[in-house]
Design an enzyme around this catalytic site. Structure first.
Site, short mmCIF file in Angstrom:
data_model
loop_
_atom_site.label_atom_id
_atom_site.label_comp_id
_atom_site.label_asym_id
_atom_site.label_seq_id
_atom_site.Cartn_x
_atom_site.Cartn_y
_atom_site.Cartn_z
N HIS A 1 0.85 -1.18 0.00
CA HIS A 1 0.00 0.00 0.00
C HIS A 1 0.89 1.24 0.00
O HIS A 1 1.82 1.34 0.81
CB HIS A 1 -0.91 0.00 1.23
CG HIS A 1 -2.07 -0.93 1.10
ND1 HIS A 1 -2.00 -2.09 0.39
CD2 HIS A 1 -3.32 -0.87 1.59
CE1 HIS A 1 -3.16 -2.72 0.45
NE2 HIS A 1 -3.98 -2.00 1.17
N LYS B 1 -14.02 6.05 5.45
CA LYS B 1 -14.20 7.11 4.44
C LYS B 1 -15.68 7.29 4.10
O LYS B 1 -16.14 8.39 3.81
CB LYS B 1 -13.41 6.73 3.19
CG LYS B 1 -13.57 7.68 2.01
CD LYS B 1 -12.62 7.30 0.89
CE LYS B 1 -12.87 8.14 -0.35
NZ LYS B 1 -13.77 7.52 -1.31
#
Length: 895
Positions: free
Chosen positions: A134, A561
């Site tokens: 990531h 999110k």
């Protein structure tokens, strides 16, 4: 010392004028924060004036000066952690360090856990660290390498009594490294390839974890003996290392089936090279002569078998190892490992030739020998040989002259197999559905690119398993799983591509674990029903029972999110309460895989605290989590840091598994959970109203953060978006990265204040919140993370970024952010009973207070560079990208 040397380097390399300018900016920044209150506003104005008036040629050196300073500060803080742990260990009669193995066993004993129960708990432990690519490590590998060398100099300086000449040479070496660091470009000129990421993650495994894992087992045994006064006994190594790097196909078109296969082979070749060297070194060391040591019959019988099966090896080594049976055995082991390595290298070379010849075209079949009589067929065969050597050394009275070293190598083989890491594959669930639909269609159907890639990857995994055994790759994670059909489709694809349980396409199971990944709020909420439906399916239940465990991954990023920190955390808690019950009903073993990031908004936080905050029954001896990007350098850059990381994770898992931590009564936990869910709902409504329902928010976000610059920063091989589109397609990492850069760090707290207030303003609400903080680890961990983020955030700096947004967007959004930030700070302090954030953690409070003034100049400059770029006046893209690196280094976080 490091700061002083950096100053010397600045004067030497850039001149006194630049150094004086940097010092003036530094002093003004400190006065702005820590000077007399009456003069702070004046200092802020002078700071802004100094930075806005910087000559163009000084902008980049000033940015780099603060950035390199942060590199050195981070290094010094890491070194202090190592020094503090060592000093603690050397202090007679000192209490064990908090979170250490010894502290863990003391806690178990105080909780009434017997030695037998503790021993069984240790033997049940299975900790899997999955290293990912990531893109949250903004630093180049070459910069990290220089910092690692500097760490070595500091280590030597502390440990060795040096003569004056040696001290002078060491300081000269440190200064040279800092000079080289100054002269090295911080910015990657091109986006790293998947192969680059494989090499990067391999460094941490080969240089740190490979040697450390046997030491972890020894440390556990020593701590157990000190606390319980009896030996722990033989214990399998509890830690395994996996990797997504090279196998993560979720939104990364660069990970093709060939790239995945190459990653499997790269990990295997690197692991075998390590094993060959280790076997050679053991063979050199095990020089026991049969004149002085009686070789046990089992060893002699194995040598006869080896000589019969490997006559060429016997002919080479018989004369050289005459009368040295253990050395002779290791030479056979070495020869077999060399043959195994040669097969892997040949296989990889052939793959590279095919990739160069055919590119992205469908590859022809590649005929390669699956092995030969000399090579090992599996890691289990090597383990059997090493176990025989260790056991016969003990029988021959060589427990102190080689047995420990052999068992250490055996522990590595059991932890790693032939590879330095076990690759895991990840693919979107929609690709599995599309591939299964194509396979089952009675007519010719055009296969989507995602479906073709998944089938090609499964074919490569099947081939790798035939050549290297299951541990080459035996996990397929399905991102964005929405229902049981996604998992059943993946199982059908695995069977069709040769991964059937018995090597047959029509076998009911498969030689691979299918892991649903629940990421969205809706998927987390429905996860228990999805898993229950899967386990009710006869074919799938048979598959899971054959595999021995059902792994389920939960994502901490996308849900946050989508609905904000409070609601996402509540959904994750409910999921982890429900899944163990579903697995228990079906009689299936469950392993929960935590897809955590480093930032609080993505599930980050102190490792042991996070584990102890999990619901009862959510660990049960098995803990698996991702380790991402910058976390690798923060946690594993040095053996002492890595050991501390592992003891915190292992200790937390052991305490949780044996239920040895204080817990509130069940009726209180039920009351707390109900209150939290109500708060979470209020927080979700507030968060959604701002982020997803206000039409001005996306415009504000894209202009009040450096998001456009972040997408140009080459920090990972995969794109910043899963697909084209707006905010809904933006990955969680750049979302958090952008808000960290503008110092608001909004994803980690927005909606929390509203949620806390919704309960705190009711009658008895504040008392209940304080009771929850004192008695419920889950709530305490969340508050702790939010408190830390609020202390790191700097709203006065954020307002400078907000001024970059168009007037209509700024007027609609900025006041709401400021109001929620104030509300959240007020309620966190009221619940914790502190006047100032982090009063309960003075070490962290001081670290943040010392860092923030040095980050501020970079933020001021970034705002001016963004304004200049957007107005078209003298855009300075390079300097802008450098500020991203500098602020990330200063905040110690990206996404």
């Amino acid at each position: 010392m490091l700061g002083r040397m950096l100053g010397e380097v600045l004067r030497e390399q850039e001149g006194q004028a630049l150094f004086d300018q940097e010092e003036r900016i530094r002093r003004l920044s400190i006065q702005r924060r820590r000077g007399p209150r009456a003069g702070r506003a004046q200092a802020a104005g002078l700071l802004a004036e100094a930075l806005e008036g910087l000559p163009g040629e000084q902008i980049e050196p000033i940015i780099r000066a603060f950035t390199v300073y942060f590199r050195l500060v981070n290094l010094a803080e890491q070194h202090h952690r190592v020094r503090r742990a060592r000093a603690h260990a050397n202090t007679a009669d000192a209490e064990p360090q908090r979170g250490s193995f010894e502290a863990t066993f003391h806690a178990l004993r105080r909780a009434g856990i017997s030695a037998a129960q503790a021993r069984e708990g240790v033997r049940r432990l299975e900790i899997i660290l999955t290293l990912t690519a990531h893109p949250t490590e903004a630093s180049r590998r070459t910069v990290l390498s220089k910092l690692h060398r500097l760490a070595g100099y500091l280590e030597q300086r502390d440990r060795c009594r040096q003569t004056p000449a040696e001290k002078e040479r060491a300081l000269a070496a440190v200064r040279e490294e800092i000079t080289a660091l100054w002269q090295t470009d911080e910015i990657r000129h091109e986006r790293p390839s998947v192969g680059d990421e494989v090499k990067n993650v391999a460094w941490y495994i080969e240089e740190i974890l490979w040697n450390l894992l046997p030491e972890v087992t020894d440390q556990i045994a020593r701590a157990f003996g000190r606390v319980y006064g009896e030996p722990l006994g033989p214990t399998p190594g509890p830690v395994r290392v996996h990797s997504w790097v090279g196998g993560d196909m979720d939104g990364n078109p660069r990970v093709t089936p060939d790239v995945l296969e190459d990653a499997i082979l790269a990990y295997r070749v690197r692991g075998l090279r390590r094993l060959v060297r280790a076997a050679q070194q053991l063979g050199d060391a095990l020089s026991q002569s049969s004149r002085h040591v009686t070789p046990p019959p089992a060893l002699l019988a194995s040598l006869d078998r080896d000589a019969e099966r490997l006559p060429e090896v016997a002919a080479t080594w018989n004369a050289r190892t005459e009368g040295e049976p253990f050395r002779r055995k290791l030479r056979f082991v070495q020869a077999r490992l060399e043959a195994t390595l040669a097969l892997g290298e040949s296989r990889r070379a052939a793959l590279h030739r095919r990739m160069e010849t055919h590119g992205s075209e469908p590859p022809p079949s590649l005929a390669m020998p699956l092995g030969n009589a000399t090579a090992y067929g599996s890691p289990e065969e090597l383990s059997a040989d090493l176990e025989l050597v260790a056991d016969t050394l003990a029988l021959a009275g060589c427990a102190r002259s080689g047995e420990h070293e052999v068992r250490a190598l055996l522990a590595r083989v059991r932890a790693f197999g032939f590879s330095i890491a076990e690759l895991e594959a990840r693919a979107p669930a929609e690709d599995a559905r599309a591939a299964a639909g194509t396979l089952s269609s009675s007519t010719t159907v055009q296969m989507s690119s995602g479906a073709a890639r998944l089938l090609g990857a499964l074919d490569a995994i099947a081939r790798a398993q035939r050549e290297s055994g299951e541990t080459a790759c035996r996990t397929l994670i399905l991102s964005m799983t929405q229902g049981p059909d996604d998992v059943l489709a993946a199982l059908a694809c695995a069977r069709a591509m040769g991964l059937g349980a018995e090597g047959k396409a029509d076998a009911r199971g498969a030689r691979i674990d299918i892991v649903p990944l629940f990421e969205s709020y809706q998927a987390l909420t429905g996860s228990a029903d999805i898993v229950r439906a899967l386990l009710d399916h006869p074919d799938y239940r048979e598959h899971v029972r054959a595999r021995g465990v059902q792994e389920v991954m939960i994502g901490y990023s996308d849900s946050s999110k989508e609905v904000g920190l409070l609601a996402a955390t509540a959904a994750l808690r409910r999921t982890q309460e429900a899944l163990p019950a579903v697995a228990s009903e079906a009689g299936i073993t469950l392993r929960i895989f935590h897809g955590r990031g480093e930032s609080v908004a993505r599930g980050g936080g102190p490792a042991q605290e996070a584990i102890l905050a999990l619901p009862p029954g959510a660990v049960a001896g098995r803990y698996k989590a991702t380790e991402q990007g910058e976390a690798l350098d923060h946690k594993y850059a040095r053996p002492e840091l890595a050991l501390r990381t592992l003891e915190l994770v292992l200790g937390g898992a052991l305490l949780h598994t044996l239920d040895a931590q204080p817990r509130a009564a069940p009726e209180d936990l039920k009351r707390y959970a109900a209150a939290f869910d109500e708060m979470a709902d209020a927080g979700r409504l507030a968060y959604r109203a701002l982020v997803w329902e206000d039409p001005q928010f996306e415009k504000f976000f894209s202009t009040a953060t450096p998001l456009d610059a972040i997408t140009r920063l080459n920090i990972g091989s995969r794109p910043s978006k899963r697909a084209s589109g707006g905010m809904e397609s933006l990955r969680a990492i750049p979302w958090v990265f952008a808000w960290t850069q503008n110092r608001a760090i909004l994803p980690a707290w927005y909606g929390v204040g509203t949620g806390l207030a919704s309960l705190g303003e009711t009658r008895g609400g504040l008392a209940l919140l304080r009771e929850m903080a004192a008695s419920w680890p889950f709530f305490r961990a969340l508050l702790s993370g939010v408190e830390m983020v609020l202390a790191k955030s700097e709203i006065s700096i954020f307002t400078r970024y907000a001024a970059l947004a168009p007037e209509d967007a700024r007027a609609a959004i900025a006041p709401r952010i400021l109001e929620e930030h104030t509300r959240t700070r007020r309620w966190v302090k009221r619940i914790l009973g502190v006047k100032k954030l982090l009063d309960g953690n003075p070490t962290l409070q001081r670290s943040i207070a010392l860092r923030n003034p040095y980050v501020d100049p970079l933020s001021y400059l970034q705002v001016e560079l963004l304004r200049s770029e957007r107005t078209g006046n003298h855009p300075r893209d390079r300097e802008l990208l450098l500020t991203l690196n500098g602020i990330a280094a200063g905040m110690r976080n990206t996404g």
